[in-house]
Enzyme design. Sequence first.
Site, PDB file in Angstrom:
ATOM      1  N   ASP A  65       5.218   4.020   0.346  1.00 11.91           N
ATOM      2  CA  ASP A  65       4.486   3.718   1.584  1.00 11.91           C
ATOM      3  C   ASP A  65       4.107   5.042   2.257  1.00 11.91           C
ATOM      4  O   ASP A  65       4.256   6.127   1.662  1.00 11.91           O
ATOM      5  CB  ASP A  65       5.361   2.824   2.474  1.00 11.91           C
ATOM      6  CG  ASP A  65       4.563   2.008   3.484  1.00 11.91           C
ATOM      7  OD1 ASP A  65       3.540   2.504   3.989  1.00 11.91           O
ATOM      8  OD2 ASP A  65       4.975   0.878   3.807  1.00 11.91           O
ATOM      9  N   ASP A 111       3.018  -8.268   7.970  1.00 12.47           N
ATOM     10  CA  ASP A 111       4.336  -7.828   8.431  1.00 12.47           C
ATOM     11  C   ASP A 111       5.125  -8.975   9.040  1.00 12.47           C
ATOM     12  O   ASP A 111       5.207  -9.116  10.250  1.00 12.47           O
ATOM     13  CB  ASP A 111       4.159  -6.734   9.491  1.00 12.47           C
ATOM     14  CG  ASP A 111       3.424  -5.531   8.930  1.00 12.47           C
ATOM     15  OD1 ASP A 111       3.262  -5.439   7.705  1.00 12.47           O
ATOM     16  OD2 ASP A 111       3.026  -4.676   9.726  1.00 12.47           O
ATOM     17  N   HIS A 151       9.228  -6.111   0.258  1.00 15.00           N
ATOM     18  CA  HIS A 151       8.772  -4.941   1.028  1.00 15.00           C
ATOM     19  C   HIS A 151       9.474  -4.938   2.377  1.00 15.00           C
ATOM     20  O   HIS A 151       9.547  -5.959   3.046  1.00 15.00           O
ATOM     21  CB  HIS A 151       7.256  -5.016   1.208  1.00 15.00           C
ATOM     22  CG  HIS A 151       6.667  -3.900   2.031  1.00 15.00           C
ATOM     23  ND1 HIS A 151       7.150  -2.619   2.032  1.00 15.00           N
ATOM     24  CD2 HIS A 151       5.603  -3.895   2.872  1.00 15.00           C
ATOM     25  CE1 HIS A 151       6.408  -1.871   2.846  1.00 15.00           C
ATOM     26  NE2 HIS A 151       5.473  -2.619   3.375  1.00 15.00           N
ATOM     27  N   ARG A 189      -4.616  -5.633   3.968  1.00 13.60           N
ATOM     28  CA  ARG A 189      -3.980  -6.447   5.008  1.00 13.60           C
ATOM     29  C   ARG A 189      -5.028  -7.293   5.726  1.00 13.60           C
ATOM     30  O   ARG A 189      -4.812  -8.445   6.014  1.00 13.60           O
ATOM     31  CB  ARG A 189      -3.202  -5.573   5.989  1.00 13.60           C
ATOM     32  CG  ARG A 189      -2.251  -6.416   6.825  1.00 13.60           C
ATOM     33  CD  ARG A 189      -1.295  -5.583   7.624  1.00 13.60           C
ATOM     34  NE  ARG A 189      -1.980  -4.865   8.684  1.00 13.60           N
ATOM     35  CZ  ARG A 189      -1.376  -4.018   9.516  1.00 13.60           C
ATOM     36  NH1 ARG A 189      -0.075  -3.783   9.400  1.00 13.60           N
ATOM     37  NH2 ARG A 189      -2.059  -3.387  10.455  1.00 13.60           N
ATOM     38  N   ASP A 238      -4.115  -0.587   4.127  1.00 10.38           N
ATOM     39  CA  ASP A 238      -3.389  -1.149   5.268  1.00 10.38           C
ATOM     40  C   ASP A 238      -4.140  -0.784   6.548  1.00 10.38           C
ATOM     41  O   ASP A 238      -5.108  -0.021   6.526  1.00 10.38           O
ATOM     42  CB  ASP A 238      -1.971  -0.534   5.261  1.00 10.38           C
ATOM     43  CG  ASP A 238      -1.007  -1.287   6.169  1.00 10.38           C
ATOM     44  OD1 ASP A 238      -1.301  -2.421   6.572  1.00 10.38           O
ATOM     45  OD2 ASP A 238       0.060  -0.709   6.474  1.00 10.38           O
ATOM     46  N   GLU A 263      -7.658  -3.539  10.214  1.00 10.92           N
ATOM     47  CA  GLU A 263      -8.213  -4.589  11.100  1.00 10.92           C
ATOM     48  C   GLU A 263      -9.414  -4.093  11.881  1.00 10.92           C
ATOM     49  O   GLU A 263     -10.278  -4.932  12.190  1.00 10.92           O
ATOM     50  CB  GLU A 263      -7.104  -5.096  12.023  1.00 10.92           C
ATOM     51  CG  GLU A 263      -6.015  -5.867  11.304  1.00 10.92           C
ATOM     52  CD  GLU A 263      -5.094  -5.017  10.434  1.00 10.92           C
ATOM     53  OE1 GLU A 263      -4.983  -3.802  10.725  1.00 10.92           O
ATOM     54  OE2 GLU A 263      -4.515  -5.531   9.482  1.00 10.92           O
TER      55      GLU A 263
END
Length: 886
Positions: free
Chosen positions: A348, A566, A624, A550, A464, A467
């Site tokens: 990550d 998440d 994860h 994501r 990731d 958005e």
Amino acid sequence: MVQKMKSFVFVQLLLLGSFAVATLAQQCLPDNERIDCHPDSGNTEAECLQRGCTYCPASIPDQNTPTCFFPRNWGYKMVGEPVNTGHGFRVALERITTSTVFGGDSNELNVEVDFQSDYRLRLKITDNQPRWEVPLKIDPPATNATNPLYDVIFVNEPVFSLKVVRKATGTVIFDSSLGGFNFADQFIQIGFKLPSRNVYGIGENEQHTFRHSFEKRPLFGLWARDQAPSGNANMYGVQPHYTVVENDGNTHSVAIVNSNAQEFEMHPSPGIVYKTLGGVIDMYFFLGPTPENTAQQYSEAVGRYPLPPYWALGFQLCRFGYNNLETMKATVDRMIASEIPFDVQYGDIDIMDGNLDFTLGPSFAGLNDYVKELKTQGLKFMTILDPCVSAVETPGTYRPYELGNEMDVWVKRADGVTPAQGKVWPAGACYFADFSKNSTREWWKILIKEFHDNMLEFDALWIDMNEPANFVDGDMEEGCDEGNSLNTPPYVPRSLRGDGKLYDNTLCPDHVDSLGKHYDTHNIYGLMEAEPTIVATQEAVGKRTFSLSRSSFLGLGRYITHWLGDNFSNWPNMHHSIIGMLQFNLFAIPFVGPDICGHLSNATAQLCQRWQELGAFYPFSRNHNADGYIEQDPAAFNGEIIESTKKALTVRYTLLPYLYSLLARHERWGDTVARPLWSNFPTDSIALGIDRQFMWGSGILITPVLEEDQTTVQAYFPDSRFYDYYTGAEVNVRGNYTTLDAPLDFINVHIHGGSIIVTQVPAINTDAQRNNPFGLILALNDNGEASGSYFYDDGISFDTVANHNYFIAQMSASNKTLNYVSWMNQYPGMGQMIVDTIRLLGASPAPTSITVNGAPHSNFTVLPSGEVLISGLNLTANVDFIMQYN
Ligand SMILES: *[C@@H]1O[C@H](CO)[C@@H](O)[C@H](O)[C@H]1NC(C)=O
Ligand SMILES: *[C@@H]1O[C@H](CO)[C@@H](O)[C@H](O)[C@H]1NC(C)=O
Ligand SMILES: *[C@@H]1O[C@H](CO)[C@@H](O)[C@H](O)[C@H]1NC(C)=O
Ligand SMILES: *[C@@H]1O[C@H](CO)[C@@H](O)[C@H](O)[C@H]1NC(C)=O
Ligand SMILES: *[C@@H]1O[C@H](CO)[C@@H](O)[C@H](O)[C@H]1NC(C)=O
Ligand SMILES: *[C@@H]1O[C@H](CO)[C@@H](O)[C@H](O)[C@H]1NC(C)=O
Ligand SMILES: *[C@@H]1O[C@H](CO)[C@@H](O)[C@H](O)[C@H]1NC(C)=O
Ligand SMILES: CC(=O)N[C@H]1CO[C@H](CO)[C@@H](O)[C@@H]1O
């Protein structure tokens, strides 16, 4: 084309003259016919009447029934007759209402119904002005309309509305006479009735039941947001797509191609009140009629998920916060020592230097050598990229920023010139890449290739924070200009998180990219990043790869897949993950799963044990963890968890060729992979409500334990034959619930009669397993029949389907005979593969003799459950055979 006139019915309701309409406006409508005319704050009678709406208390309290609601005569009227366009109809509308909710109403509208195929209908409403339209790639249907499954009916009293009818049954699947139709610059609303309460889909929000409730008018706001599950909060992606199982089991789905901030209200009629802050109304109806037909038709339009590399089906492990190579190595070492099947290790953002994309930090100095070493053991490595690039590094030291400046790749402030400043993971200000530009795609490709070739030989990349997420509201330096209606629109969906601010934790709506204003393009940011990421990764890696995003929008699955974000390490989130997985299968993103054991907060041993068991059956299976929580890789816990994880993953690995075949079917035909029971049993009224069990294809039923300290589980079995996967015993309950044993180390799995399922002798990773012998599970239905197919290829080269480099076996059994046919035989490796065992379930009485291609085969045993285990077949997998069992 003329015969399609038949599909149009114009209904003139002469009884309702304008006088009657005026009277209606004063009426107190029944609660379940009301649409809220004052969804924004403040709602006094005076404010309501000022808007031209009706004010009246609810008859039943506490149902969220609006007291201020639209009168029935609110809206538009047709101008002239509908015009036949040769492929549908065009209708002109003019606004008859003089009042307004938020201003900016369009007075003239253009309604287009486009009969795109027998099963696909498009409804588009525009206002003849230039407006934002989503540049979404929609593929044409395989066949044009000749005899549509639907009729469209236009109604003009008391105002314009439209119905879509399923011709075969007369079911009205869409009826906008619910009212409240508005088409204003920043407030478009259409309310419509639905034919049943079996409504699924709409995302991305945390949803607590798969089938929607209509009680108290639940709201789902859609505006991509970095948001962990919290009530019905808007989350990472935007999926304006719902599926309805009609009361007779026929199914349809509807996608609304709109990328503005929007809201779905589940209306008690039953129906939906849809609101959006921009764009146009652009709806696609997919008429099915079966659930799988519907999924196929939807995915045909928005694109199907391409087959991932075979290794991606293996178990994957990640955490944020290994913090150094030694800890990562220790984790991998204990996974390998525990012999838990395992294919992919991740790094990550903590592997980066100061959270900067395309860097490696000093505590991961030897990572590239380690990754190369992992590859020699058959493992793969994945890492991550974020879209906001640090803009404050010492000049001459950070190429991603400098090359980005040179190539002009940033999202800009409202001036269209100055890069917008965000604050994400890097220490200082960062600039957001504008993936709508060709130069950005090129820049991304160069950096990914250089990173791969010079720093880290990853096998796949994950994107990731797209958005896009921002830790400050709007621009880091200037915030957002509150004085313009993009940043502060007159209405913001009530259900959105962020105190009524669209720019909460993201860019300002008046920021610009090459397609337009962030107000319009915010929700497609992740989609725009997806294609360049997978194209660049493929070029860098030189082999088939896959990627996770994501954020998502309609059609993300054409390029890459999604994990469920998440979530929390708790029991309810484990249940909700099944709902998320099933939804994303309806959204044509079938290779999906949440973070096993949960992402946020400390997982308990038992939660993680149960979640690893369930997690073995997510199409995408990855554990994860977030930074700062206790270690939750399955080998970190005690021996019991290691054993139960190993057991569950051994079932997964045994079934991998079946899972791969389902994904191949999705790519070719658009079928779902993990699916609800109702996909296979749409007329079973109990199945319609089940979201604590699910199926893989039509062949496998999974029943996890989703509560703490339970060692039994309630399982529903539709009226069909099912067999215990482990023992082969037939389940003696049909069309009912039963209680199954479910000790802590065990997950219930059943095989559906009528299926032929391919299996493979499992190994510790797919690399070691890929050439192992296949087996078949031949599970007979009530008629003693079964059928199935499987797909196999080399699992790693590009486009094996397009290039026809694959193998398919077609199998069918009836009358005590199994026919195995090599239907497509273009994978050269298949000649070295064998089918060695067959588990025959449901043969009663048990056979006393077995022949293969006419020759007796004596190596079989009848087990106590009635299963007949046939071994030592040693049949070459790409050669046809016939097996008889008498
Ligand atoms: C459908 O019709 C369009 C134009 O009317 C034509 O271009 C297209 O080729 C047709 N498609 C099929 C599959 O027949
Ligand atoms: C971007 O690239 C595509 C093809 O890669 C091309 O069709 C398009 O014209 C390009 N756009 C611009 C603005 O250069
Ligand atoms: C998680 O566990 C660690 C180690 O026991 C503890 O320090 C931490 O406070 C726990 N965090 C939470 C949120 O419970
Ligand atoms: C379902 O099982 C319950 C409990 O065993 C039983 O009472 C009921 O009659 C069954 N229903 C049907 C339809 O078989
Ligand atoms: C079933 O197979 C037997 C021989 O094994 C044959 O005599 C019979 O005709 C078959 N029946 C059907 C319906 O195919
Ligand atoms: C039956 O097949 C199994 C698996 O190949 C083999 O181990 C066993 O020896 C065989 N038994 C007989 C009696 O041939
Ligand atoms: C399986 O068949 C191949 C030939 O097709 C033969 O070489 C091999 O020895 C056989 N294996 C067993 C275990 O019988
Ligand atoms: C486990 C869990 O809570 N899953 C939810 C995580 O969030 C996604 C949205 O990203 C939901 O769809 C899942 O249900």
